[in-house]
Design an enzyme around this catalytic site. Structure first.
Site, short mmCIF file in Angstrom:
data_model
loop_
_atom_site.label_atom_id
_atom_site.label_comp_id
_atom_site.label_asym_id
_atom_site.label_seq_id
_atom_site.Cartn_x
_atom_site.Cartn_y
_atom_site.Cartn_z
N TYR A 72 0.71 -1.25 0.08
CA TYR A 72 -0.03 0.07 0.02
C TYR A 72 0.73 1.17 0.09
O TYR A 72 0.69 2.18 -0.68
CB TYR A 72 -0.94 0.06 1.20
CG TYR A 72 -1.95 0.96 0.91
CD1 TYR A 72 -3.21 0.66 0.62
CD2 TYR A 72 -1.84 2.50 1.54
CE1 TYR A 72 -4.29 1.70 0.64
CE2 TYR A 72 -2.72 3.59 1.82
CZ TYR A 72 -3.96 2.95 1.12
OH TYR A 72 -4.87 3.98 0.94
N PHE A 124 -6.80 20.18 -24.81
CA PHE A 124 -7.57 18.82 -25.22
C PHE A 124 -9.11 18.85 -24.40
O PHE A 124 -8.92 19.64 -23.36
CB PHE A 124 -6.60 17.82 -24.70
CG PHE A 124 -7.26 16.49 -25.02
CD1 PHE A 124 -7.47 15.68 -26.07
CD2 PHE A 124 -7.55 15.38 -23.81
CE1 PHE A 124 -8.14 14.55 -26.53
CE2 PHE A 124 -8.16 14.17 -24.03
CZ PHE A 124 -8.47 13.87 -25.11
N ASP A 125 -10.10 18.11 -24.85
CA ASP A 125 -11.15 18.27 -24.08
C ASP A 125 -11.42 17.91 -22.82
O ASP A 125 -11.84 18.72 -22.03
CB ASP A 125 -12.23 17.18 -24.89
CG ASP A 125 -11.93 16.50 -25.95
OD1 ASP A 125 -11.02 16.77 -26.77
OD2 ASP A 125 -12.71 15.60 -26.53
N ASP A 215 1.04 19.57 -21.09
CA ASP A 215 0.30 18.25 -21.18
C ASP A 215 0.81 17.51 -22.13
O ASP A 215 1.11 17.54 -23.39
CB ASP A 215 -1.29 18.73 -21.80
CG ASP A 215 -2.22 17.44 -21.96
OD1 ASP A 215 -1.64 16.34 -21.70
OD2 ASP A 215 -3.33 17.59 -22.38
N ALA A 217 1.03 14.10 -22.84
CA ALA A 217 0.47 12.74 -23.31
C ALA A 217 1.47 12.23 -24.47
O ALA A 217 1.84 10.85 -24.48
CB ALA A 217 -0.83 12.71 -23.73
N LYS A 258 -0.74 6.96 -23.82
CA LYS A 258 0.00 7.27 -25.05
C LYS A 258 1.47 7.04 -25.02
O LYS A 258 1.76 5.72 -24.86
CB LYS A 258 -0.27 8.72 -25.20
CG LYS A 258 -1.75 9.11 -25.90
CD LYS A 258 -2.93 9.05 -24.60
CE LYS A 258 -4.24 9.77 -25.07
NZ LYS A 258 -4.66 10.71 -24.10
N HIS A 450 -21.85 12.37 -28.92
CA HIS A 450 -21.29 11.75 -29.85
C HIS A 450 -21.16 9.87 -29.33
O HIS A 450 -21.10 9.14 -30.05
CB HIS A 450 -20.05 12.08 -30.49
CG HIS A 450 -19.26 12.45 -29.25
ND1 HIS A 450 -19.01 13.43 -28.39
CD2 HIS A 450 -18.16 11.79 -28.83
CE1 HIS A 450 -18.23 13.45 -27.58
NE2 HIS A 450 -17.44 12.44 -27.80
C1 LIG Z 1 -5.63 11.40 -23.73
C2 LIG Z 1 -5.32 12.78 -23.47
C3 LIG Z 1 -5.65 13.42 -22.06
C4 LIG Z 1 -6.56 12.71 -21.25
O1 LIG Z 1 -5.94 11.47 -20.82
P1 LIG Z 1 -6.77 10.12 -20.35
O2 LIG Z 1 -5.77 9.12 -20.03
O3 LIG Z 1 -7.74 9.79 -21.55
O4 LIG Z 1 -7.58 10.55 -19.19
C5 LIG Z 1 -5.29 14.63 -21.96
N1 LIG Z 1 -4.75 15.29 -22.84
C6 LIG Z 1 -3.95 14.80 -24.12
C7 LIG Z 1 -3.34 15.72 -24.89
C8 LIG Z 1 -4.61 13.50 -24.48
O5 LIG Z 1 -4.31 12.90 -25.65
#
Ligand SMILES: *Cc1c(COP(=O)(O)O)cnc(C)c1O
Length: 458
Positions: A72, A124-125, A215, A217, A258, A450
């Site tokens: 843990y 990103f969304d 960000d 990813a 990613k 969507h």
């Molecule tokens: C996928 C992604 C996120 C969110 O990550 P999740 O693992 O899907 O929660 C944030 N920013 C970018 C640029 C992404 O491609």
């Protein structure tokens, strides 16, 4: 002699994917209400819905799964991951989370307040969602070139310094708690940001004392593009490039699904101890204790290895070459694709592909459905259905671009799969004049329609 491209790995384990007939697929997509999200994976032959969490792990990552320490608190797997994150980013403080949006949730809980303004390059969304949920505002400062799909620019993810400085001078600076640089820029089609731009943005932000967060990813893919396209970096390793990039910032959030080369996981890494101290309260509340944060020990171990594998030049060259190959092959066939081809996906331009289908009948969705029926390939609509309705008028919003995204999972499909995808699209393109009718909405959710929308054929 220039040798041809080939994958820098061989296959040790295989997963069967199911072929099906056109008749079966016509039946399945009808049962799925013409929504590709409703298909079962066994009804799909090549799944290009997303590159998130859909990649293949290596033998070394699977070995780490067996070495996972599930304590843990203070597990060895956590130490491995913490050391890898520090080694790669240079950031002292690390918090694991269960995925990228969870990292945003934890960090933004401490950084974003009502009325705050967070500039960036096409957030990103989920990033935008976490800002707007806290009644902040995300301001897009991407360069104008990014919105012209025919124009070649090596770094369409770049931030426009004038737009950024205008945000700083038009607002009280204490209303701007930080800026976000998304590498590569997903929303702009996987387009990279140059080191020159990152450095200049960082210098401008220092003048105004505004912190810079990444960000991250797809940071490794971004660093590969810097090596390939920015003269000064051609002799540096991707890892050295990543180190310099992160040095220009104050911290990062990352979806490990990613460039972490794992199926689930997220990262927060920070320079500043005070931000870290504030964030860990939220981490414990939302994710779990600070040495696991929503991840199991074995998954942290696999991620520690995946982070290094994703920085290997041969891996990145193969990954990006595969995506470029698919895009260029379609371009050669005359199939309209967005250019330049980004790092993780190829985007079909439905306005140019099927202008015969009225835009009111969701032409990008119609194209995505046709690709599924003809070849069993699942892409995703990035067009009117995704753009949703205007919150006030409830009218459909028609975006400038109607796209079908074909995202390529990492280390998952072969060269032959790319040939198959390109040939299928050529076939559809050659008979495009027959495409006349699209779809109508039968049912939709009030927001994020969507995912669950039900459609009927016109
Ligand atoms: C996928 C992604 C996120 C969110 O990550 P999740 O693992 O899907 O929660 C944030 N920013 C970018 C640029 C992404 O491609």
């Amino acid at each position: 002699m220039k040798l041809p491209y080939a994958e820098p790995y061989r296959i040790k384990m295989v997963e069967s994917i199911k072929k099906s007939t056109i008749e079966e697929r016509k039946k399945w997509i009808k049962e799925a209400n013409y929504n590709l999200f409703n298909l079962k994976s066994d009804q799909v032959y090549i799944d290009l819905l997303t590159d998130s969490g859909t990649g293949a792990m290596s033998d070394k990552q699977w070995a780490e799964i067996m070495l996972g320490d599930e304590s843990y608190a203070g597990s060895r797997s956590f130490e491995k991951l913490k050391n890898a994150v520090k080694d790669i980013t240079g950031y002292e403080f690390f918090i694991p989370t269960h995925q990228g949006r969870a990292a945003e949730n934890v960090l933004f809980s401490t950084l974003v307040k009502e009325g705050d303004i967070i500039p960036g390059n096409s957030h990103f969304d989920t990033t935008k969602g976490h800002i707007e949920f806290r009644k902040g505002k995300a301001v897009d400062c991407t360069i104008d070139e990014a919105f012209d799909t025919d124009l070649y620019h090596p770094f369409k993810g770049n931030i426009d310094l004038k737009k950024l400085e205008k945000v700083f001078t038009d607002n009280a600076i204490e209303k701007v708690p930080f800026i976000v640089i998304t590498v590569t820029c997903n929303t702009a089609g996987g387009q990279p940001v140059s080191m020159k731009n990152i450095k200049a943005v960082s210098e401008l932000c220092k003048q105004y004392k505004v912190p810079v967060y990444f960000d991250a990813a797809r940071y490794a893919e971004n660093c590969y593009f810097i090596k390939e396209r920015e003269e000064a970096y051609k002799n540096k390793s991707v890892k050295e490039i990543a180190a310099e990039m992160f040095a220009y910032g104050d911290g990062m959030t990352m979806s490990s699904k990613k460039d972490g080369l794992v199926n689930m996981g997220g990262i927060i890494a920070l320079k500043d101890e005070e931000v870290y101290r504030n964030a860990i309260t939220y981490a414990i509340m939302f994710e779990g204790f600070i040495t696991y944060g929503g991840m199991s020990g074995r998954d942290m171990g696999a991620l520690a290895v995946g982070l290094y594998e994703a920085l290997e030049y041969d891996y990145l060259a193969s990954r990006i070459t595969q995506v470029q190959y698919l895009g260029e092959k379609m371009d050669d066939f005359g199939v309209p694709v967005q250019k330049p081809i980004g790092g993780h996906a190829v985007y079909l331009d439905a306005n140019k592909f099927v202008p015969t289908i009225p835009k009111e009948e969701y032409r990008a969705q119609a194209l995505a459905i046709e690709l599924y029926i003809v070849a069993g390939i699942r892409g995703v609509e990035i067009g009117t259905i995704l753009a949703d309705r205007d919150p006030e008028t409830r009218e459909n919003r028609y975006p400038e671009l109607e796209l079908v995204r074909l995202a390529i999972p990492r280390r998952t499909y072969t060269h032959n799969h790319m040939e198959y995808i390109a040939s299928a699209l050529k076939g559809i393109y050659d008979s495009r004049a027959e495409a006349k009718n699209g779809y109508a909405i039968v049912w939709e959710a009030p927001i994020m329609r969507h995912f669950t929308v039900k459609l009927k054929k016109i």
